[in-house]
Design a protein around this motif. Structure first.
Motif, PDB file in Angstrom:
ATOM      1  N   ALA A  59       0.863  -1.183   0.000  1.00 29.05           N
ATOM      2  CA  ALA A  59       0.000   0.000   0.000  1.00 29.05           C
ATOM      3  C   ALA A  59       0.901   1.234   0.000  1.00 29.05           C
ATOM      4  O   ALA A  59       1.942   1.251   0.654  1.00 29.05           O
ATOM      5  N   TYR A  60       0.500   2.284  -0.741  1.00 33.71           N
ATOM      6  CA  TYR A  60       1.365   3.455  -0.880  1.00 33.71           C
ATOM      7  C   TYR A  60       1.704   4.091   0.462  1.00 33.71           C
ATOM      8  O   TYR A  60       2.813   4.574   0.681  1.00 33.71           O
ATOM      9  N   ILE A  61       0.758   4.063   1.389  1.00 31.48           N
ATOM     10  CA  ILE A  61       0.935   4.746   2.676  1.00 31.48           C
ATOM     11  C   ILE A  61       2.181   4.266   3.426  1.00 31.48           C
ATOM     12  O   ILE A  61       2.751   4.980   4.237  1.00 31.48           O
ATOM     13  N   CYS A  62       2.652   3.054   3.101  1.00 24.45           N
ATOM     14  CA  CYS A  62       3.869   2.542   3.749  1.00 24.45           C
ATOM     15  C   CYS A  62       5.050   3.487   3.543  1.00 24.45           C
ATOM     16  O   CYS A  62       5.904   3.630   4.422  1.00 24.45           O
ATOM     17  N   HIS A  63       5.105   4.128   2.367  1.00 25.76           N
ATOM     18  CA  HIS A  63       6.225   5.015   2.076  1.00 25.76           C
ATOM     19  C   HIS A  63       6.198   6.286   2.943  1.00 25.76           C
ATOM     20  O   HIS A  63       7.143   6.527   3.698  1.00 25.76           O
ATOM     21  N   PRO A  64       5.099   7.079   2.908  1.00 25.79           N
ATOM     22  CA  PRO A  64       5.067   8.250   3.795  1.00 25.79           C
ATOM     23  C   PRO A  64       5.201   7.871   5.266  1.00 25.79           C
ATOM     24  O   PRO A  64       5.804   8.627   6.047  1.00 25.79           O
ATOM     25  N   LEU A  86       2.685  13.718   4.806  1.00 21.18           N
ATOM     26  CA  LEU A  86       1.956  14.444   3.757  1.00 21.18           C
ATOM     27  C   LEU A  86       2.818  14.771   2.536  1.00 21.18           C
ATOM     28  O   LEU A  86       2.339  15.385   1.592  1.00 21.18           O
ATOM     29  N   HIS A  87       4.082  14.355   2.531  1.00 20.13           N
ATOM     30  CA  HIS A  87       5.001  14.901   1.529  1.00 20.13           C
ATOM     31  C   HIS A  87       4.637  14.550   0.080  1.00 20.13           C
ATOM     32  O   HIS A  87       5.016  15.263  -0.832  1.00 20.13           O
ATOM     33  N   ASP A  88       3.903  13.451  -0.133  1.00 15.40           N
ATOM     34  CA  ASP A  88       3.535  13.087  -1.505  1.00 15.40           C
ATOM     35  C   ASP A  88       2.078  13.389  -1.837  1.00 15.40           C
ATOM     36  O   ASP A  88       1.611  13.111  -2.938  1.00 15.40           O
ATOM     37  N   VAL A  89       1.358  13.966  -0.872  1.00 14.94           N
ATOM     38  CA  VAL A  89      -0.085  14.138  -1.022  1.00 14.94           C
ATOM     39  C   VAL A  89      -0.437  15.151  -2.124  1.00 14.94           C
ATOM     40  O   VAL A  89      -1.295  14.898  -2.965  1.00 14.94           O
ATOM     41  N   ALA A 153      15.077  12.097   3.854  1.00 16.06           N
ATOM     42  CA  ALA A 153      14.361  10.952   4.419  1.00 16.06           C
ATOM     43  C   ALA A 153      13.605  10.227   3.305  1.00 16.06           C
ATOM     44  O   ALA A 153      13.601   8.993   3.228  1.00 16.06           O
ATOM     45  N   ASP A 154      12.979  11.005   2.426  1.00 18.08           N
ATOM     46  CA  ASP A 154      12.255  10.465   1.277  1.00 18.08           C
ATOM     47  C   ASP A 154      13.209   9.642   0.407  1.00 18.08           C
ATOM     48  O   ASP A 154      12.948   8.503   0.040  1.00 18.08           O
ATOM     49  N   ARG A 155      14.381  10.225   0.106  1.00 17.43           N
ATOM     50  CA  ARG A 155      15.351   9.545  -0.742  1.00 17.43           C
ATOM     51  C   ARG A 155      15.889   8.276  -0.073  1.00 17.43           C
ATOM     52  O   ARG A 155      16.078   7.254  -0.711  1.00 17.43           O
ATOM     53  N   HIS A 157      14.402   6.286   2.071  1.00 13.30           N
ATOM     54  CA  HIS A 157      13.443   5.183   1.987  1.00 13.30           C
ATOM     55  C   HIS A 157      13.325   4.670   0.551  1.00 13.30           C
ATOM     56  O   HIS A 157      13.218   3.471   0.327  1.00 13.30           O
ATOM     57  N   ASN A 158      13.364   5.577  -0.417  1.00 10.52           N
ATOM     58  CA  ASN A 158      13.316   5.139  -1.813  1.00 10.52           C
ATOM     59  C   ASN A 158      14.528   4.286  -2.178  1.00 10.52           C
ATOM     60  O   ASN A 158      14.423   3.314  -2.919  1.00 10.52           O
ATOM     61  N   MET A 159      15.687   4.636  -1.628  1.00 12.54           N
ATOM     62  CA  MET A 159      16.890   3.832  -1.888  1.00 12.54           C
ATOM     63  C   MET A 159      16.774   2.465  -1.209  1.00 12.54           C
ATOM     64  O   MET A 159      17.226   1.462  -1.745  1.00 12.54           O
TER      65      MET A 159
HETATM   66 MN    MN Z   1       8.088  10.261  -1.517  1.00 10.60          MN
END
Ligand code: MN
Length: 588
Positions: A59-64, A86-89, A153-155, A157-159
């Protein structure tokens, strides 16, 4: 406060800290409103991202949720944690920034808006757009450094979840992480984030080497632990005897990418690198750091050239510690770091440690220190506004982010930090543009010296000026800072511009024109010029280059065209290359 409405059809593991947030109801008013903010942000993001999935199938929410968790680990405020949720909202749903502000206040809006702007940047586009992207990123940073921390932080988790993407995309993101985000984390002093980003980029960019290093490190692990525990024991006992209260002695291993980088250095034996062991000693006060150092040097023989006092001379990102290397009891190299608990926090978490420490330490002092340390950021923005050529801009960012420093003094004893290989010219321009422009004579440690001598840490530099002095063009190649490079070029451009104003760009009436460009003599400049003509489809019939010793070259071209307008456009574009200083039409 709305209640949580979790859709039970989604398999979602809520981390413990968030679970606690969702159920806790503290008596303290401030804590209460912080928790309400975090809870509200989570629920809001949860509902909006419903039905969206990541490439991994989660589910997308896992990322935020993971990003918010990281920001919490960094010691971020409730507003930052909310921004993490909220960063991707705004980017991925219909919600606007105004709505974010309505629900969560102006501070959260600023953070979300800042991160959204950064995400919109199309990093995969060609160099020119990329340069513009980074320019905007640095501007955003200069406004609120927390935006970058959210982005990091976003990067991160994406990595961590990069394996789910396609090979080509993985490589692009990994490369960008290595070149831009890891150095940024380093610049913010966030050592942990920096090393994890580097290791992950390493894993995807050089998978074979990564596996190899991983295996070697694992093989040597047991042996290294044993040696470390022996040294640890000796050190602990001796520190106690000396009456130094030691909070922690711990062995540490280097991160994989730094081992790999050492492997690439010439004349390094494999075992020299893999056997590297490090010891970290944490004590209570600055004074105890130095006393502990004396104890360590008394136990083990220090290796010359390895001692660094980053307590007296902190790194530009605020890092403080004593470093030394000694020969341990087993005859092997042992790297030792000695620092206080406060320094240790700062070393691992950098700027964000400052938030962590807010409640427990003398914050005023820390705050002032932090503000001074981030002066480099403003310099980076200011400096890069002057560079028009995109690829040059990218290069200069990379240089500025990865540079090492030397520390020198003004005659009055003020400390000035400069990148390694800096010269007195860099020093002068760092202090003031006019000091560089009027530099006439240089003294290093009281003795006359050449303007482009390489400075070393500890030098005292004195600049003598003369109002008739002019910066030499040849310096452009010798200086290390972009500030000096740009200032010297600008000075010469202005000089040429005022000398040769009216003679430019009359309309050309003959089909064959001889043009002459004066430029900084560097490899590739001719290619850059010719390429522009090629792009404008203008025929170059002949080329002749003259160089002289002061670093200037003259490119003479014979051009054939009937289209004066096109030629004008082309010449204008060439004049924008920053190494081009002047242009003239040669009379036949
Ligand atoms: Mn993101």
């Amino acid at each position: 406060m709305s209640s949580v409405m979790l859709n039970s059809s989604i398999d979602l593991t809520i981390p413990e800290w968030l679970q606690k947030c969702l159920t806790e109801s503290p008596a303290d008013d401030r804590r209460q409103s912080e928790i309400a903010l975090i809870r509200h942000a989570f629920e809001f993001a949860y509902q909006l991202h419903q039905g969206q999935y990541r490439k991994s199938g989660e589910a997308y929410i896992c990322h935020p949720m993971a990003v918010a968790g990281l920001l919490r680990d960094f010691g971020g405020s409730a507003a930052m944690i909310a921004a993490g949720f909220l960063h991707d909202v705004v980017e991925d749903t219909d919600v606007t920034c105004d709505e974010i502000e309505y629900h969560f206040g102006a501070e959260v809006r600023r953070l979300v808006e800042g991160v959204t702007k950064l995400s919109k940047l199309d990093f995969k586009s060609k160099t020119e757009n990329q340069a513009e992207n980074f320019r905007r990123m640095f501007l955003a940073m200069a406004q609120d450094i927390r935006v970058i921390v959210v982005k990091l932080a976003d990067r991160l988790h994406n990595m961590r979840t990069l394996q789910h993407l396609r090979e080509e995309k993985r490589r692009r993101i990994a490369l960008e992480t290595r070149e831009i985000f890891a150095p940024l984390a380093n610049r913010l002093g966030m050592w942990r984030v920096k090393s994890e980003l580097e290791d992950l980029a390493f894993k995807y960019l050089e998978p074979d080497a990564y596996e190899q290093v991983l295996q070697y490190v694992a093989q040597k692990q047991a042996n290294r632990q044993q040696r470390l525990s022996k040294s640890t024991e000796i050190v602990l006992t001796r520190l106690q005897q000396a009456g130094i209260q030691c909070l922690e002695v711990s062995g540490r291993s280097k991160h994989l990418y730094s081992i790999y980088q050492k492997m690439l250095l010439p004349h390094k034996e494999f075992h020299e690198i893999y056997d590297l062991a490090g010891l970290r000693i944490i004590v209570r006060t600055h004074e105890e750091c130095y006393r502990a150092l004396a104890v360590v040097h008394d136990i083990f023989r220090p290796i010359p050239g390895h001692f660094r006092d980053y307590i007296g001379l902190p790194k530009p990102n605020g890092y403080q510690s004593l470093h030394t290397a000694v020969v341990s009891s087993t005859g092997k190299l042992l790297e030792v770091q000695i620092r206080t608990l406060e320094m240790d926090y700062l070393a691992d978490y950098g700027i964000t440690a400052f938030w962590r420490l807010v409640h427990s330490l003398d914050t005023n002092r820390l705050h002032q220190q932090k503000l001074n340390e981030f002066a480099w950021l403003n310099e980076l923005v200011a400096c890069n506004e002057e560079i028009r050529d995109a690829s040059e801009y990218m290069q200069s960012i990379k240089n500025d982010l990865t540079m090492e420093e030397v520390y020198v003094f003004t005659p009055k004893g003020d400390l000035i930090s400069l990148p390694t290989k800096s010269t007195p010219v860099d020093f002068a321009y760092k202090i003031h543009t006019n000091l560089g422009n009027r530099l006439a004579k240089v003294k290093i440690n009281g003795e006359d010296a050449n303007e482009i001598t390489m400075l070393t840490t500890g030098d005292t530099v004195e600049i003598q000026t003369d109002s008739n002095a002019e910066p030499k063009l040849g310096w452009v190649k010798a200086v290390a800072t972009n500030k000096a490079k740009n200032a010297i070029r600008r000075w010469h451009k202005n000089k040429y511009a005022s000398e040769s104003k009216s003679k430019l760009l009359n309309s050309y009436i003959v089909p064959v024109v001889n043009l002459s460009f004066v430029c900084v003599d560097r490899i590739g400049i001719l290619k850059d010029v010719i390429e522009k003509f090629y792009r404008y489809q203008i025929n170059v019939q002949g080329v002749h280059v003259e160089t002289n010793t002061n670093g200037i070259a003259k490119i003479n071209l014979c051009i054939e065209t009937n289209d004066a307008e096109k030629l004008n456009e082309c010449v204008k574009e060439i004049s924008r290359i920053s190494d081009i200083l002047d242009f003239r039409v040669v009379e036949l």
